[in-house]
Design a protein around this motif. Structure first.
Motif, short mmCIF file in Angstrom:
data_model
loop_
_atom_site.label_atom_id
_atom_site.label_comp_id
_atom_site.label_asym_id
_atom_site.label_seq_id
_atom_site.Cartn_x
_atom_site.Cartn_y
_atom_site.Cartn_z
N LYS A 1 5.33 -6.28 5.61
CA LYS A 1 5.48 -6.88 4.29
C LYS A 1 4.19 -6.78 3.49
O LYS A 1 4.19 -6.54 2.29
N LYS A 2 3.07 -6.96 4.20
CA LYS A 2 1.77 -6.87 3.54
C LYS A 2 1.54 -5.46 3.01
O LYS A 2 1.06 -5.27 1.88
N ASN A 3 1.89 -4.45 3.82
CA ASN A 3 1.73 -3.05 3.39
C ASN A 3 2.61 -2.73 2.19
O ASN A 3 2.21 -1.99 1.29
N ILE A 4 3.82 -3.29 2.20
CA ILE A 4 4.74 -3.07 1.07
C ILE A 4 4.15 -3.65 -0.21
O ILE A 4 4.20 -3.03 -1.28
N ARG A 5 3.58 -4.86 -0.10
CA ARG A 5 2.98 -5.50 -1.28
C ARG A 5 1.77 -4.71 -1.78
O ARG A 5 1.56 -4.57 -2.98
N ILE A 6 0.99 -4.17 -0.84
CA ILE A 6 -0.18 -3.37 -1.22
C ILE A 6 0.27 -2.13 -1.98
O ILE A 6 -0.29 -1.78 -3.02
N ARG A 7 1.30 -1.45 -1.45
CA ARG A 7 1.82 -0.25 -2.10
C ARG A 7 2.39 -0.59 -3.48
O ARG A 7 2.23 0.16 -4.44
N TYR A 8 3.04 -1.74 -3.56
CA TYR A 8 3.61 -2.20 -4.82
C TYR A 8 2.52 -2.40 -5.87
O TYR A 8 2.64 -1.92 -7.01
N ARG A 9 1.44 -3.07 -5.48
CA ARG A 9 0.34 -3.28 -6.43
C ARG A 9 -0.31 -1.96 -6.82
O ARG A 9 -0.71 -1.76 -7.97
N GLN A 10 -0.40 -1.03 -5.89
CA GLN A 10 -0.97 0.29 -6.18
C GLN A 10 -0.09 1.05 -7.18
O GLN A 10 -0.60 1.72 -8.09
N GLU A 11 1.23 0.94 -7.00
CA GLU A 11 2.14 1.63 -7.92
C GLU A 11 2.10 1.02 -9.31
O GLU A 11 2.20 1.72 -10.31
N LEU A 12 1.93 -0.30 -9.39
CA LEU A 12 1.77 -0.94 -10.68
C LEU A 12 0.50 -0.45 -11.37
O LEU A 12 0.48 -0.20 -12.58
N GLN A 13 -0.57 -0.30 -10.58
CA GLN A 13 -1.83 0.21 -11.14
C GLN A 13 -1.68 1.66 -11.58
O GLN A 13 -2.22 2.06 -12.62
N ASN A 14 -0.93 2.44 -10.80
CA ASN A 14 -0.68 3.84 -11.18
C ASN A 14 0.09 3.90 -12.50
O ASN A 14 -0.19 4.75 -13.36
N LEU A 15 1.05 2.99 -12.66
CA LEU A 15 1.82 2.93 -13.90
C LEU A 15 0.90 2.58 -15.07
O LEU A 15 0.96 3.22 -16.13
N ARG A 16 0.05 1.61 -14.85
CA ARG A 16 -0.90 1.19 -15.88
C ARG A 16 -1.81 2.35 -16.29
O ARG A 16 -1.99 2.64 -17.47
N ASN A 17 -2.38 3.03 -15.29
CA ASN A 17 -3.29 4.15 -15.57
C ASN A 17 -2.58 5.30 -16.26
O ASN A 17 -3.15 5.93 -17.17
N SER A 18 -1.35 5.57 -15.84
CA SER A 18 -0.59 6.67 -16.44
C SER A 18 -0.27 6.38 -17.90
O SER A 18 -0.34 7.27 -18.75
N PHE A 19 0.07 5.12 -18.20
CA PHE A 19 0.36 4.76 -19.59
C PHE A 19 -0.89 4.88 -20.45
O PHE A 19 -0.82 5.39 -21.58
N ILE A 20 -2.02 4.42 -19.94
CA ILE A 20 -3.27 4.52 -20.69
C ILE A 20 -3.61 5.98 -20.98
O ILE A 20 -3.99 6.33 -22.10
N LYS A 21 -3.43 6.84 -19.98
CA LYS A 21 -3.71 8.27 -20.16
C LYS A 21 -2.78 8.86 -21.23
O LYS A 21 -3.23 9.64 -22.10
#
Length: 221
Positions: free
Chosen positions: A3-23
């Protein structure tokens, strides 16, 4: 642990979304700037580069949309995360339209390259500068979460509308004096209209970002 790994991946994907939108937002500002520069300098090479950049923005839209749908389907986000994802999903449409409108401008730049301008390009570069600034303010608010300045975009949108009306009146007057220039005048009027539409999409971005941060729907226009 899983569950911890899933949450970590989830936060990483949210950050990827954020970075992609900014780009994508940064790329849109560049296409607006370059499109008017290509027109002003009659730079066909730069115009073709803007077309290529606009096509990259199309690809970015699809990639971000896929990421948003994946997050919505697999992670079932709640509250602020849900607003963030749904807002990004809507805002990429505005960014994509900004890229398309920039491409429309350079298509005119290519058609008119080598011809004298029907009227000096004074107000159109000014419209471009204001529109770029509007996108920048929206993007900065997305990055920082500080939305205080976004309501001011309505004043800048009014300024762009005023410049469009001024260009329209000037072109009508010039066409009356020189009817043979109606085609060239129409091209410039189209460019001004495209920039006015870019400003409208910037206001849409601002409205959506306010909703993303506060959960309140405020119309900026």
């Amino acid at each position: 642990m899983e569950k911890k790994n899933i949450r970590i991946r989830y936060r990483q994907e949210l950050q990827n979304l954020r970075n992609s939108f900014i780009k994508m937002g940064e790329d849109c500002i560049k296409t607006v700037r370059d499109s008017v520069e290509s027109l002003k300098n009659q730079d066909v090479e730069l115009a073709h580069k803007v077309i290529a950049d606009s096509q990259k923005i199309d690809k970015q839209e699809m990639e971000i949309e896929q990421l948003c749908m994946k997050l919505l389907a697999l992670q079932q986000p709640m509250a602020a995360d849900l607003r963030f994802i749904v807002t990004c999903l809507k805002m990429i449409t505005d960014l994509d339209r900004i890229g398309d409108l920039s491409e429309n401008i350079v298509e005119i730049a290519i058609k008119t390259a080598g011809k004298p301008f029907f009227k000096p390009l004074i107000d159109i570069p000014r419209m471009s500068e204001i529109a770029q600034g509007m996108i920048r303010k929206a993007l900065d608010a997305f990055i920082t979460g500080k939305i205080e300045n976004l309501t001011k975009l309505s004043e800048e949108d009014d300024l762009i509308d005023g410049l469009f009306d001024q260009i329209f009146r000037e072109l009508i007057t010039l066409v009356i004096e020189k009817p043979s220039g109606i085609s060239d005048a129409t091209y410039l009027l189209f460019v001004a209209r495209y920039l006015e539409r870019i400003a409208d999409h910037s206001c849409n971005l601002a409205s959506r970002i306010i909703y993303m941060v506060t959960g309140k729907r405020v119309k900026i226009e």
